[in-house]
Design a protein around this motif. Structure first.
Motif, short mmCIF file in Angstrom:
data_model
loop_
_atom_site.label_atom_id
_atom_site.label_comp_id
_atom_site.label_asym_id
_atom_site.label_seq_id
_atom_site.Cartn_x
_atom_site.Cartn_y
_atom_site.Cartn_z
N HIS A 1 38.34 46.92 43.05
CA HIS A 1 38.08 47.18 41.63
C HIS A 1 37.48 45.96 40.94
O HIS A 1 37.00 46.05 39.81
N LEU A 2 37.45 44.81 41.62
CA LEU A 2 36.88 43.60 41.05
C LEU A 2 35.37 43.53 41.20
O LEU A 2 34.71 42.77 40.49
N ILE A 3 34.81 44.31 42.13
CA ILE A 3 33.38 44.22 42.44
C ILE A 3 32.54 44.57 41.21
O ILE A 3 32.77 45.59 40.55
N GLY A 4 31.58 43.69 40.90
CA GLY A 4 30.71 43.92 39.76
C GLY A 4 31.25 43.41 38.45
O GLY A 4 30.54 43.39 37.44
N HIS A 5 32.52 42.99 38.43
CA HIS A 5 33.13 42.47 37.21
C HIS A 5 33.18 40.95 37.25
O HIS A 5 33.17 40.33 38.31
N THR A 6 33.26 40.34 36.08
CA THR A 6 33.39 38.89 35.99
C THR A 6 34.86 38.52 35.78
O THR A 6 35.67 39.35 35.35
N LEU A 7 35.17 37.26 36.07
CA LEU A 7 36.55 36.79 35.91
C LEU A 7 36.99 36.89 34.45
O LEU A 7 38.12 37.28 34.16
N SER A 8 36.10 36.53 33.53
CA SER A 8 36.47 36.59 32.12
C SER A 8 36.57 38.04 31.64
O SER A 8 37.46 38.38 30.86
N GLY A 9 35.68 38.89 32.11
CA GLY A 9 35.67 40.28 31.68
C GLY A 9 36.93 41.02 32.05
O GLY A 9 37.37 41.92 31.32
N MET A 10 37.52 40.68 33.19
CA MET A 10 38.74 41.37 33.61
C MET A 10 40.00 40.56 33.32
O MET A 10 41.08 40.95 33.71
N ARG A 11 39.84 39.43 32.61
CA ARG A 11 40.97 38.55 32.30
C ARG A 11 41.76 38.24 33.57
O ARG A 11 42.97 38.46 33.66
N PHE A 12 41.03 37.77 34.58
CA PHE A 12 41.60 37.55 35.90
C PHE A 12 42.82 36.64 35.86
O PHE A 12 43.85 36.93 36.47
N GLY A 13 42.71 35.53 35.15
CA GLY A 13 43.80 34.57 35.13
C GLY A 13 45.09 35.15 34.60
O GLY A 13 46.18 34.91 35.15
N HIS A 14 45.01 35.94 33.52
CA HIS A 14 46.22 36.53 32.96
C HIS A 14 46.75 37.67 33.82
O HIS A 14 47.96 37.87 33.93
N THR A 15 45.83 38.41 34.45
CA THR A 15 46.26 39.52 35.30
C THR A 15 47.02 39.04 36.52
O THR A 15 48.05 39.61 36.91
N TYR A 16 46.50 37.97 37.15
CA TYR A 16 47.09 37.51 38.41
C TYR A 16 47.90 36.21 38.26
O TYR A 16 48.40 35.69 39.26
N ARG A 17 47.99 35.70 37.03
CA ARG A 17 48.72 34.46 36.77
C ARG A 17 48.21 33.32 37.66
O ARG A 17 48.97 32.59 38.28
N ALA A 18 46.91 33.22 37.76
CA ALA A 18 46.29 32.22 38.65
C ALA A 18 45.00 31.72 38.03
O ALA A 18 44.31 32.44 37.30
N ARG A 19 44.67 30.47 38.33
CA ARG A 19 43.41 29.88 37.88
C ARG A 19 42.44 29.83 39.05
O ARG A 19 42.83 29.48 40.17
N VAL A 20 41.19 30.12 38.80
CA VAL A 20 40.15 30.04 39.84
C VAL A 20 39.58 28.62 39.83
O VAL A 20 38.95 28.21 38.86
N HIS A 21 39.81 27.89 40.91
CA HIS A 21 39.29 26.53 41.02
C HIS A 21 37.95 26.48 41.74
O HIS A 21 37.17 25.54 41.55
N GLY A 22 37.66 27.48 42.56
CA GLY A 22 36.39 27.48 43.29
C GLY A 22 36.00 28.87 43.73
O GLY A 22 36.84 29.77 43.87
#
Length: 584
Positions: A314-335
């Motif tokens: 479900h992540l394909i085609g979406h951006t990290l900010s658009g799906m609020r990735f950090g809040h959803t998974y409680r994780a920060r993307v470092h790379g």
């Protein structure tokens, strides 16, 4: 007129499939709508793909496979790998286990389960995963042709054959020939393949600390030493192969060679993670904590975790900010790691693709949530989630019962699979939402949209026209040579477009060719099914190849070098053996 309209739509579809300008499911639906609007197919024919038994069956198999995956039924099988200490035996056992599972479970799901297990076992033994991950993908494809339900392509070919009033296939009719293909694949990978497989290093060693090269976005804080420097002067001596891809200011790339770094800028750096991290520390750059509430308990243990974007995610085609990735998974993307594609924009604005690997900074508690998300594959070896033995066993029993009911002739495979799905929900092995989530709707839409094209090819005479051209070219050499040509056409198309799409194009041609030659179409249908389901020569031709391409840190040429000979071996084997098992 309808013929030329159909050929134009087909040509456009092939172009879009090969160039990937649109998603494959969007292309398929565009094909169905185009044929309907142009009047080539009727409304019932345009919608027939949604009620086609292949589409229904594939959806049901996704649910049955999803229960096995979610309840951990396959993890116990994979744990056996961790106890093996000899490379050759590990490779042999791994391929045997994968072949046994992939013959009945969707091969993408099979690879998704075995991939982290193989990575964990090879890392523990200090072996290069690149020596084992291409075999994992190849053997899963070869095993898929052993049964009718092993891959969606087999089901599609069977369904199209029945709709054309041609005899379909039984559940295990593929098995004798399929087992030979699996054996050839295993022998090749145990001998020639072992010599050709590259060594890309062991994760955690000095040669390969993380999977490939990452792109990291780092904040230039007040007082950083790089302030005032030109882009060419940013990196200090001894930064190894770290590269400055872009200077970002206010979320946009700053152009020009004379631009100097300012406080608040962000630098996009690319390189091996240990080199990026060393550069970050030496230059006193920071990861930008844009959401402080993600820090949580500052005393909690945090880990670097590598996760891959899975096929159908479900992540394909979406951006990290658009799906609020950090809040959803409680994780920060470092790379972010992506093969053969430059990134020149903020990481949270990059649309995610299949096979992307995210390097996450996450608390230990978040790992369990990451592992149960079917859209992500956790690549690390830490803390496998616990297996519910009762649910795992019952899930396996339901799958076995569905297969047995069809094999014994008690009911059709579609009916038994649907009954199995209902049983999973009634027994609470999956809740309804989990059942829906288990289905890769992109594949379902692809099948539903592309099936009308096969109908149009048959209605308008396009299949007969293609068959006549094929017979004029090789028909005078006999049905065996024509069979080889059909296999080669299918295999070539599948290297550059969806396997299901290539099957839809070739099945009508295969049937028309057999009718023109006055022989049984079944050998030609087998050739299409086998060729469309075994695609080895490129990393983009099959989803399992894409998954291991990233995880094994392979190069495109690795697949050409290892996969092309295997494709040729399968071509020769199919030409010689298909007529023996399925006479003309």
């Amino acid at each position: 007129m309808d013929l030329w309209l159909t050929l134009a739509v087909m040509a456009g579809a092939v172009f879009l499939f090969v160039t990937e300008k649109l998603r494959v499911d969007v292309v398929a639906l565009l094909v169905a709508v185009s044929l309907l609007v142009l009047g080539v197919v009727t409304l019932p024919e345009a919608l027939s793909g949604f009620s086609n038994q292949a589409t229904v069956m594939v959806a049901a198999m996704f649910v049955l496979s999803g229960a096995l995956q979610r309840n951990g039924a396959l993890i116990a099988v994979g744990d056996l790998l961790a106890r093996i200490r000899w490379k050759w035996l590990f490779l042999l056992v791994m391929m045997s286990l994968v072949a046994g599972v992939a013959a009945f479970v969707n091969n993408t799901a099979t690879v998704a389960v075995f991939l982290p297990l193989v990575l964990a076992a090879t890392t523990a033994n200090r072996w290069a995963p690149s020596k084992f991950l291409i075999p994992l993908s190849y053997i899963s494809q070869a095993a898929g042709v052993c049964t009718l339900i092993g891959t969606s392509t087999n089901l599609l070919v069977d369904s199209m054959a029945r709709e054309a009033d041609t005899a379909g296939f039984t559940l295990f009719e593929f098995a004798p020939l399929g087992i030979i293909f699996v054996g050839i694949c295993m022998v090749y990978l145990m001998t020639v393949g072992r010599l050709l497989l590259p060594d890309r290093g062991v994760p955690g060693s000095a040669t390969a600390d993380h999977i490939g090269r990452y792109v990291a976005e780092l904040l230039v804080a007040e007082g950083a030493a790089v302030i005032g420097r030109l882009r060419s002067e940013v990196l200090p001596d001894g930064s190894n192969d770290v590269t400055v891809l872009q200077i970002l200011r206010n979320g946009a790339a700053v152009r020009g060679n004379d631009v100097r770094v300012e406080a608040g800028d962000r630098l996009l750096l690319r390189g091996l993670w240990q080199d990026i991290d060393a550069t970050r520390k030496s230059m006193k750059l920071k990861f930008d904590h844009v959401a402080r509430d993600l820090d949580g308990d500052l005393s909690a243990e945090r880990l670097h975790v590598e996760v891959m974007v899975a096929p159908g995610s479900h992540l394909i085609g979406h951006t990290l900010s658009g799906m609020r990735f950090g809040h959803t998974y409680r994780a920060r993307v470092h790379g972010l790691h992506r093969r053969q594609l430059g990134i020149r924009q903020p990481l949270d604005q990059v649309p995610l693709h299949v096979g992307d690997v995210l390097l996450l900074d996450a608390p230990v508690k978040a790992i369990a949530d990451l592992r149960i998300d079917r859209g992500l594959i956790v690549m690390g070896s830490r803390a496998q989630r616990t297996v519910d033995t009762t649910k795992a066993t019952l899930s396996a029993i339901v799958m076995a019962a569905a297969i047995a009911a069809a094999a014994l002739g008690w009911m059709s495979i579609v009916a038994s699979a649907l009954l199995g799905c209902v049983a999973l929900v009634v027994l609470r092995l999956l809740d309804p939402d989990e059942a829906y989530e288990a289905i890769d709707w992109r594949v379902i839409m692809l099948l539903a949209g592309i099936i009308p094209l096969g109908i149009a090819l048959q209605k308008t005479g396009g299949a007969v026209l293609a068959a006549d051209q094929l017979i004029n070219l090789v028909g005078h050499y006999g049905p065996t040579a024509t069979l080889a040509a059909v296999y080669l056409m299918t295999a070539t198309l599948t290297e550059f477009m969806s396997n299901n799409a290539s099957a839809v194009l070739l099945v009508p041609i295969a049937i028309a060719t057999a009718d023109s030659l006055g022989v049984d179409p079944k050998p030609f249908l087998i050739a299409v099914a086998f060729a469309a389901s075994t695609s080895f020569a490129t990393p983009i031709s099959y989803q399992t190849n894409t998954m291991v391409y990233t995880a094994g840190n392979y190069r495109f040429s690795d697949f050409v070098k290892i996969g092309m000979p295997l494709n040729l071996i399968f071509l020769v084997t199919a030409t010689l053996l298909i007529p023996r098992f399925f006479p003309f």
